[in-house]
Design an enzyme around this catalytic site. Structure first.
Site, short mmCIF file in Angstrom:
data_model
loop_
_atom_site.label_atom_id
_atom_site.label_comp_id
_atom_site.label_asym_id
_atom_site.label_seq_id
_atom_site.Cartn_x
_atom_site.Cartn_y
_atom_site.Cartn_z
N SER A 261 0.83 -1.20 0.00
CA SER A 261 0.00 0.00 0.00
C SER A 261 0.87 1.25 0.00
O SER A 261 1.79 1.38 0.81
CB SER A 261 -0.88 -0.02 1.24
OG SER A 261 -1.67 1.12 1.23
N GLY A 262 0.57 2.15 -0.91
CA GLY A 262 1.32 3.40 -0.99
C GLY A 262 2.57 3.28 -1.83
O GLY A 262 3.35 4.22 -1.92
N THR B 257 -1.55 2.45 -8.05
CA THR B 257 -2.66 3.12 -8.73
C THR B 257 -2.15 4.25 -9.60
O THR B 257 -2.61 4.44 -10.74
CB THR B 257 -3.66 3.61 -7.68
OG1 THR B 257 -4.02 2.50 -6.87
CG2 THR B 257 -4.90 4.17 -8.31
N ASN C 71 -1.45 5.39 3.25
CA ASN C 71 -1.63 6.06 1.97
C ASN C 71 -2.93 6.88 2.04
O ASN C 71 -3.97 6.35 2.43
CB ASN C 71 -1.73 4.99 0.87
CG ASN C 71 -1.91 5.57 -0.51
OD1 ASN C 71 -1.98 6.80 -0.67
ND2 ASN C 71 -2.00 4.71 -1.51
N SER D 45 -5.65 5.26 -0.53
CA SER D 45 -5.38 3.83 -0.64
C SER D 45 -6.55 3.10 -1.31
O SER D 45 -7.71 3.28 -0.94
CB SER D 45 -5.16 3.27 0.76
OG SER D 45 -4.84 1.91 0.67
N SER D 46 -6.22 2.30 -2.31
CA SER D 46 -7.29 1.53 -2.98
C SER D 46 -7.65 0.38 -2.05
O SER D 46 -6.79 -0.44 -1.72
CB SER D 46 -6.79 0.95 -4.30
OG SER D 46 -5.97 1.86 -4.96
N GLY E 271 -0.37 -5.61 -2.74
CA GLY E 271 0.81 -6.46 -2.63
C GLY E 271 0.78 -7.23 -1.34
O GLY E 271 -0.19 -7.13 -0.55
N GLU F 90 0.95 -8.30 2.29
CA GLU F 90 0.72 -7.47 3.48
C GLU F 90 1.15 -8.24 4.71
O GLU F 90 0.84 -9.41 4.86
CB GLU F 90 -0.75 -7.09 3.62
CG GLU F 90 -1.11 -5.90 2.77
CD GLU F 90 -2.51 -5.36 3.03
OE1 GLU F 90 -3.24 -5.93 3.85
OE2 GLU F 90 -2.85 -4.36 2.38
N1 LIG Z 1 5.05 8.20 -9.94
C1 LIG Z 1 4.71 8.95 -8.91
N2 LIG Z 1 5.04 10.24 -8.90
C2 LIG Z 1 4.72 11.02 -7.88
N3 LIG Z 1 4.06 10.60 -6.79
C3 LIG Z 1 3.70 9.31 -6.73
C4 LIG Z 1 4.01 8.41 -7.79
N4 LIG Z 1 3.54 7.22 -7.45
C5 LIG Z 1 2.94 7.35 -6.24
N5 LIG Z 1 3.04 8.60 -5.80
C6 LIG Z 1 2.53 9.14 -4.51
O1 LIG Z 1 2.27 8.08 -3.65
C7 LIG Z 1 0.90 8.07 -3.27
C8 LIG Z 1 0.41 6.64 -3.18
O2 LIG Z 1 0.37 6.06 -4.46
P1 LIG Z 1 -0.78 5.04 -4.89
O3 LIG Z 1 -2.09 5.50 -4.43
O4 LIG Z 1 -0.58 4.78 -6.32
O5 LIG Z 1 -0.34 3.78 -4.06
P2 LIG Z 1 -0.94 2.32 -4.18
O6 LIG Z 1 0.23 1.43 -4.41
O7 LIG Z 1 -2.03 2.28 -5.15
O8 LIG Z 1 -1.44 2.08 -2.72
P3 LIG Z 1 -2.71 1.25 -2.25
O9 LIG Z 1 -2.35 -0.16 -2.30
O10 LIG Z 1 -2.90 1.74 -0.87
O11 LIG Z 1 -3.82 1.63 -3.15
C9 LIG Z 1 0.19 8.86 -4.33
O12 LIG Z 1 -0.99 9.45 -3.82
C10 LIG Z 1 1.23 9.88 -4.70
O13 LIG Z 1 1.22 10.94 -3.79
MG LIG Z 2 -3.98 2.02 -5.06
#
Ligand SMILES: Nc1ncnc2c1ncn2[C@@H]1O[C@H](COP(=O)(O)OP(=O)(O)OP(=O)(O)O)[C@@H](O)[C@H]1O
Ligand SMILES: [Mg+2]
Length: 1005
Positions: free
Chosen positions: A104-105, A109, A156, A159-160, A386, A388
C-alpha cells in the site's frame, strides 16, 4: 539493457549486477532512487520506487520519446512497458496484461493511471469521436472508482481498498473501443470501523462536504461527520484531500459516464442510509429487543423507499424456515447490531459492485463483430494489493497474501516459460534452473478438501460449535505435517505464536503469522435474508435492481451462499487463468519510506519489499542462463564499431557471422551462445566491457564524423561559391557583350556623320565596365574623334590647333577668356591697322630677309613703359627667331629686337587685362599691354601664350608661363612688381609708376 543512461545512475537493469546478492541489489536501487531514477528493469519487468514528489517525466515530450520504441532503447520507464504491451497487442495480435503489484502506498494506482494515460495519448491519431468518448470514459471511471473504493489509511491518503483489473479492448487498428473492470475483495469492514488515523471510503466525506444543502436536507443528514458513528473517527482527521471539490468531480464524472439522475440520487441515498444505520442503537424491554431511536427508522424507510414496519422488522427479527414452517425469531441486541453492521457493509459492497457493473455496461464493447471489424484485442491492467504483513494479520491479509502467492507463481512460471521457450526457439540447450516453486503454498491455501480455505469452509458448516478455535484445530489436524504450516500446538516452543489463536504460513516472501480471530465470521459473511427482501421490495427501482436475490421467498432459499473465501478463491483462479492466457508485463512498486518523504530511502523497509516481491528470485531466473540477449542486427548496430570486420559494414555472409567475428575478436567467445536470431551473453561483465569499448570508439567516430561533415560543408560551400562565380562571370560577359553590341550599333556610322558622332550618346555601361569605360571607351573615342578632326587640317590649321592645345594645357581654368573659339590669325598688325598695314608688311619683309625668319608667330599693337616711366604706343612682332619692338608712329620702325632664345618665360595676370611680361635671360624684361585690337575687347593673351608655348615645344625648349598678380619682373636689372587695377573712365591701358614698380590701369566699370 536500457541504453542512454550512464553508469553514474547505477545499473538500469538489475540483471547486469556483478553478483546477484541482496546487498548489491539494494545498493543499486538506493543509488538510482537518490539520483532521481525511480524506474529500473529486471529484464522486462519494471521496478518502480515511489518518488513522493512530482516528477517531470510524464509529459507529452516524454510520451513522444517512448512511442514506438523498443524497451531497451530508452531509459527504464512505465511508458516503455506500456508501449511494449501495446506493440505486442497491435503487431502480433496478442492479448497482453500489465500486472502492477506492491504494498500500500507503493504507487500502483498512480502507475496504472500513467499507463492508461500513455495508451490514451498514443492511440486514435485520427481523433475518431467514438474512440475519444471511450477513452474519456475509461479515464473518468478511475475518478468514480477511487471515490467509492479508496480511503485514507495510515499508509496512503488515497489507498485503494479493492483490487482492480481493467481490460481495455482495441480494434484491429489499435484504438480503444471499450473496456471491462473486475473488482476484487472490497475491504467492506471499513464501512463500520476504521483504525485510529484512518478514514472510511472517500465517498462519505465527499457527500457531507460537497453536497448542496438541499441534497443534504433531502437525505436528512448534516455536514458534520462527527455526527455519524460509522465515520466519526475519520471525520476528525485533517488531510490534504479536498472532499468538496472531489464531490463535484465525481458527480460530473458519473454524469459523463452515463449514470442517470435517479441512479445518482440512489447512490447518495444509500450512502445516507448507511450513515443513519450506524447511529441506530438497540435496547431491551423485558425480553423484547427494540430500536432506541425510532426516528432514524422512518428516515431510513424514507431513504430506502420501503415500509417503516418492514425496516424495523428486518432489523429486529430473523425469518427462519424450519421445514415447511416459517417462524420469526427475535434478535438479541447483539444479533441486531451484527445484522445492522452486516447490512451497512453489504449495502456498500453491493453499491460498489453495482457502480462497477454500471460502468461496465457503458464502456463495454458494443456492436463489434470480429468477422467484420477484425480481431478484438485486449490489454489488461491489474492494480492489486501487494503482500501485506501487519502486527495483527487477519482473514483479509490471508486472502491478499494468497493472491500474491498466486501471482508470484504465475510470474515465475511465465518468466521461466518465456525463458525456456526462447531458448528452444533459438536452439540453445536448456539448463535446469533452481528456483523457489511456491505451488506448494498455493496448494496449501486453495487445494480441495486439504487446503486452508476448504478447512475454513468446513468449520463454518460445522453443525456443532462454530468458532475460530475449531477452525484452528481443524488446521492443526489436517496440516500437521505440512512444511509451510505451523502453529503453537505444532511447535510448542515457538513463543511468537499464541495458543488457540495463531498459525503461521511460510510464504515465498517470508513467514507470516495470522490470527484466526474473525475468520469464521468474515468467511460466512452472513447477511440475513430479511435484509435482502427488504431492499428488493423497495419502490426505488434502482435499489431494487441491486438486490435481485431478495426476490426469493424464505422457503425457496435452500442453498447456502458461497463463503467469502470460496468466492475470493474462485475469482483469483479466474483472474490467474485470465492473466495466464495473456502476454504479461510486470511493474513492481516499492515504497521507500513510511513518511512520504522524497529523500528518505529506508534500507530495511525496502529490503523487505524486495524480498516480498521476489525481485532477487526474479533476477536469478532471468539470469539463470544468460544475462543479456539481443537480435543480431540490433547487436551489430550497437557494437559494430568495435571491430574492423564490422565497421562500418561487414561483408560476411550474415549478421550472425559478423557478430561471431566481432565477439571472437574481443575474446568473448567463451561467454556467449549463438541462437538462431539472437546472441546470448552469459555474464554482465562481458556486456560492460563491450559497452566500454563502444564508448571509446564512439568518441573517435564522432570526431571522424565531425571531420567528414566539416569537409563536406566546406566542399559544399566551395561548390556553391564556384557556381555563383560562374554565373556571375557569364552574366558579366553577357552584359559586356550587350554593351559592346549597343556601342557598336550606335557608333556604326559615325564616320559618315557630320560631327563624326559627337552628338551620339554613350549607352550606360554595366557596372563591371564603369571604371574602364571612361578612359578606354570615352577617351579612345575622343582620341579617335580628335584624330579624325585633325587629320584633315592644313599645316596652318594644325599649328593653330597645337597652339590652342598648348594654351589650354597651360591656362585652363586660370584665365577666363582664352579666345579658343575664334580663329587665331597671329599677325594682327596687318588687320588691326589697315592704314599702316603696308608699312608694316614692308618692314616685316625687310626683317625676314635680314633675320631670315620663317614665319610670324604673333604681332599686335601694345602699350609700353618708356625710360621716363611714361606710357607710349608701340607694337610687337614675334617671329620664329626674334621678338621685335616697333614704333607704329614711325612706320613700324624696329626699335629693339630680342632673340627668341633669350626669352625664358612669360608672366600674365589671371584677369581680363592684356598685360604680358616677357622675361629674358639678361633680366631686361619687356612689359607690354596688348591694345588696339579689332574688335576692341578681343583677348589675345591666350593666343600669344599658346603660340609661343607651341613654338618652344617644337624647338624642345622650355618656356616658363607664370600666372600671378602682382607680377614680378626685372626691368633693366631692377626688380619691380606690376599691379593691374581697373579704373573707371580709363579709355586705354596706362602704366603709372608705383613705389614698387608700376600700376597698369585698365578700363573698368
Ligand atoms: N510516480 C509517482 N510520482 C509522484 N508521486 C507518486 C508516484 N507514485 C505514487 N506517488 C505518490 O504516492 C501516493 C500513493 O500512491 P498510490 O495510491 O498509487 O499507491 P498504491 O500502491 O495504489 O497504494 P494502495 O495499495 O494503498 O492503493 C500517491 O498518492 C502519490 O502521492
Ligand atoms: Mg492504489
Amino acid at each position: 539493457m536500457a541504453e542512454h543512461e550512464s553508469l553514474e545512475f547505477g545499473k538500469a537493469d538489475f540483471v547486469l549486477l556483478d553478483t546477484v546478492s541482496m546487498e548489491e541489489f539494494m545498493a543499486n536501487l538506493k543509488l538510482r532512487f537518490e539520483k532521481g531514477r525511480i524506474y529500473s528493469y529486471i529484464g522486462e519487468v519494471v521496478v518502480s520506487v515511489n518518488p513522493y514528489r512530482a516528477m517531470n517525466i510524464y509529459g507529452r515530450d516524454t510520451i513522444e520519446q517512448y512511442k514506438g520504441r523498443e524497451l531497451y532503447e530508452r531509459p527504464p520507464h512505465l511508458f516503455a512497458i506500456a508501449d511494449a504491451a501495446y506493440k505486442a497487442m497491435k503487431r502480433r495480435n496478442k492479448d497482453t496484461c500489465i500486472v502492477i503489484s506492491g504494498e500500500s502506498g507503493a504507487g500502483k494506482t498512480e502507475a496504472s493511471k500513467y499507463i492508461m494515460q500513455y495508451i490514451a495519448a498514443i492511440t486514435n491519431p485520427n481523433q475518431r469521436a467514438e474512440v475519444e468518448r471511450v477513452k474519456n470514459m475509461l479515464l473518468k471511471s478511475n475518478c468514480v472508482l477511487e471515490a467509492f473504493g479508496n480511503a485514507k489509511t495510515n499508509r496512503n491518503d488515497n489507498s485503494s481498498r479493492f483490487g482492480k483489473y481493467m481490460d481495455i479492448n482495441f480494434d484491429f487498428k489499435g484504438d480503444p473501443i471499450g473496456g471491462h473492470i473486475n473488482n476484487y475483495l472490497l475491504e467492506k469492514s471499513r464501512v463500520i470501523f476504521q483504525q485510529e488515523g484512518e478514514r472510511s471510503f472517500h465517498s462519505f466525506y465527499q457527500l457531507l462536504s460537497g453536497a448542496p444543502d438541499s441534497l443534504l436536507h433531502s437525505l436528512h443528514i448534516k455536514k458534520d461527520p462527527k455526527a455519524y458513528t460509522y465515520i466519526k473517527i475519520g471525520g476528525q482527521i485533517k488531510t490534504s484531500i479536498n472532499d468538496n471539490a472531489d464531490f463535484k468531480a465525481v458527480a460530473d464524472a458519473m454524469k459523463v459516464i452515463g449514470f442517470t439522475g435517479d441512479e445518482i440520487q440512489t447512490v447518495y441515498k444509500i450512502l445516507a442510509t448507511i450513515l443513519h444505520l450506524g447511529n441506530l442503537t438497540f435496547g431491551v424491554d423485558g425480553d423484547v429487543t427494540l430500536i432506541e431511536n425510532t426516528k432514524q427508522v422512518s428516515v431510513i424507510r424514507d431513504l430506502l423507499s420501503t415500509k417503516e414496519e418492514n425496516v424495523e422488522k428486518a432489523l429486529l427479527y430473523r425469518t427462519v424456515a424450519t421445514g415447511r414452517d416459517v417462524i420469526e425469531k427475535q434478535h438479541t441486541t447483539q444479533e441486531a447490531s451484527y445484522g445492522r453492521d452486516a447490512l451497512a457493509k453489504a449495502m456498500y459492497e453491493r453499491l460498489f459492485c453495482w457502480i462497477v457493473g454500471r460502468i461496465n455496461d457503458i464502456i463495454e464493447v458494443k456492436n463489434y463483430d470480429a468477422r467484420i471489424h477484425g480481431k478484438n484485442t485486449v490489454i489488461g491492467v491489474l492494480d492489486i494489493y501487494g503482500f501485506e504483513i501487519f502486527q495483527n494479520n487477519s482473514f483479509e491479509q490471508f486472502c491478499i497474501n494468497y493472491c500474491n502467492e498466486k501471482l508470484q507463481q504465475l510470474f515465475i512460471q511465465l518468466v521461466l516459460k518465456q525463458e525456456q521457450e526462447e531458448y528452444q526457439r533459438e536452439g540453445i540447450p536448456w539448463k535446469h534452473i533452481d528456483y523457489f516453486n511456491n505451488q506448494i503454498i498455493v496448494d496449501l491455501v486453495e487445494q480441495q478438501h486439504k487446503g486452508i480455505f476448504s478447512i475454513l469452509d468446513e468449520a463454518c458448516m460445522n453443525v456443532g460449535k462454530v468458532t475460530d478455535e475449531v477452525f484452528l484445530q481443524g488446521l492443526d489436524v489436517k496440516l500437521a505435517k505440512h512444511a509451510h504450516f505451523s502453529s503453537r500446538k505444532l511447535s510448542p516452543t515457538d513463543k511468537s505464536l499464541e495458543f488457540d489463536r495463531d498459525f503461521r504460513i511460510r510464504h515465498y516472501a517470508g513467514d507470516v503469522a495470522y490470527s484466526v480471530v474473525g475468520f469464521i465470521d468474515k468467511n460466512k459473511d452472513t447477511l440475513f435474508q430479511d435484509f435482502k427482501r427488504l431492499l428488493y421490495n423497495s419502490s426505488n427501482p434502482v435499489l431494487k435492481g441491486m438486490w435481485p436475490e431478495g426476490k426469493l421467498r424464505i422457503t425457496e432459499v435452500t442453498k447456502r451462499p458461497l463463503t467469502a473465501a470460496t468466492l475470493f478463491k474462485n475469482s483469483m483462479i479466474l483472474l490467474v487463468e485470465n492473466l495466464a492466457s495473456k502476454e504479461p508485463y510486470y511493474v513492481r512498486c516499492i515504497k521507500p519510506n513510511d513518511v512520504k518523504s522524497p529523500l528518505l530511502f529506508e534500507h530495511e523497509r525496502c529490503r523487505h519489499q524486495v524480498e516480498y516481491l521476489g525481485l532477487l528470485e526474479n533476477v536469478r531466473v532471468r539470469r539463470a542462463g544468460f544475462a543479456y540477449r539481443q537480435t543480431y542486427p540490433r547487436f551489430l548496430q550497437r557494437y559494430k564499431m568495435i571491430s574492423e570486420f564490422t565497421w562500418p559494414n561487414h561483408d560476411l555472409p550474415s549478421d550472425k557471422e559478423a557478430v561471431k567475428k566481432l565477439l571472437q575478436g574481443c575474446r568473448f567467445d567463451h561467454d556467449v551462445a549463438y541462437g538462431k536470431t539472437k546472441v546470448f551473453i552469459r555474464t554482465p561483465r562481458t556486456l560492460f566491457s563491450l559497452e566500454e569499448q563502444r564508448a571509446e570508439m564512439v568518441q573517435r567516430i564522432i570526431l571522424f564524423l565531425q571531420k567528414v561533415w566539416r569537409g563536406a560543408l566546406a566542399r559544399r560551400r566551395y561548390r556553391r561559391m564556384r557556381a555563383a562565380l560562374i554565373i556571375l562571370q557569364a552574366y558579366r560577359r553577357y552584359k559586356v557583350k550587350s554593351y559592346i553590341r549597343e556601342v557598336n550599333r550606335r557608333f556604326k556610322n559615325v564616320q559618315s556623320m557630320k560631327d563624326y558622332g559627337r552628338h551620339v550618346k554613350w549607352p550606360t555601361p554595366p557596372k563591371v565596365l564603369r571604371v574602364f569605360s571612361s578612359w578606354i571607351f570615352l577617351d579612345a573615342s575622343f582620341r579617335w574623334w580628335a584624330w579624325t578632326l585633325i587629320k584633315g587640317l592644313s599645316p596652318e590649321e594644325t599649328l593653330q590647333v597645337r597652339a590652342k592645345v598648348a594654351c589650354l594645357e597651360a591656362l585652363k581654368s586660370q584665365r577666363a577668356d582664352l579666345g579658343l573659339q575664334r580663329d587665331w590669325e597671329g599677325n594682327y598688325l596687318k588687320r588691326d591697322s589697315p592704314d599702316t598695314a603696308s608699312s608694316f608688311t614692308l618692314i616685316s619683309s625687310m626683317l625676314q630677309r635680314k633675320d631670315k625668319f620663317m614665319r610670324v608667330l604673333f604681332s599686335c599693337n601694345v602699350r609700353k613703359i618708356n625710360r621716363f616711366h611714361k606710357t607710349e604706343n608701340r607694337a610687337v612682332l614675334i617671329t620664329d627667331r626674334h621678338l621685335y619692338k616697333m614704333d607704329p608712329l614711325r612706320q613700324y620702325k624696329p626699335m629693339k629686337s630680342i632673340p627668341l632664345y633669350n626669352v625664358t618665360g612669360m608672366s600674365i595676370s589671371s584677369g581680363k587685362d592684356q598685360l604680358v611680361v616677357f622675361h629674358t635671360k639678361d633680366s631686361r624684361d619687356l612689359v607690354v599691354c596688348l591694345q588696339g585690337m579689332v574688335p576692341a575687347n578681343e583677348s589675345r593673351i591666350g593666343e600669344l601664350v599658346g603660340t609661343l608655348l607651341s613654338h618652344f615645344k617644337r624647338l624642345k625648349r622650355k618656356l616658363q608661363v607664370n600666372i600671378a598678380s602682382p607680377i614680378q619682373c626685372s626691368m633693366n636689372g631692377r626688380k619691380c612688381t606690376i599691379i593691374v587695377e581697373p579704373k573707371i573712365n580709363q579709355s586705354q591701358p596706362d602704366f603709372t609708376k608705383s613705389r614698387s614698380g608700376y600700376i597698369l590701369n585698365v578700363p573698368g566699370n
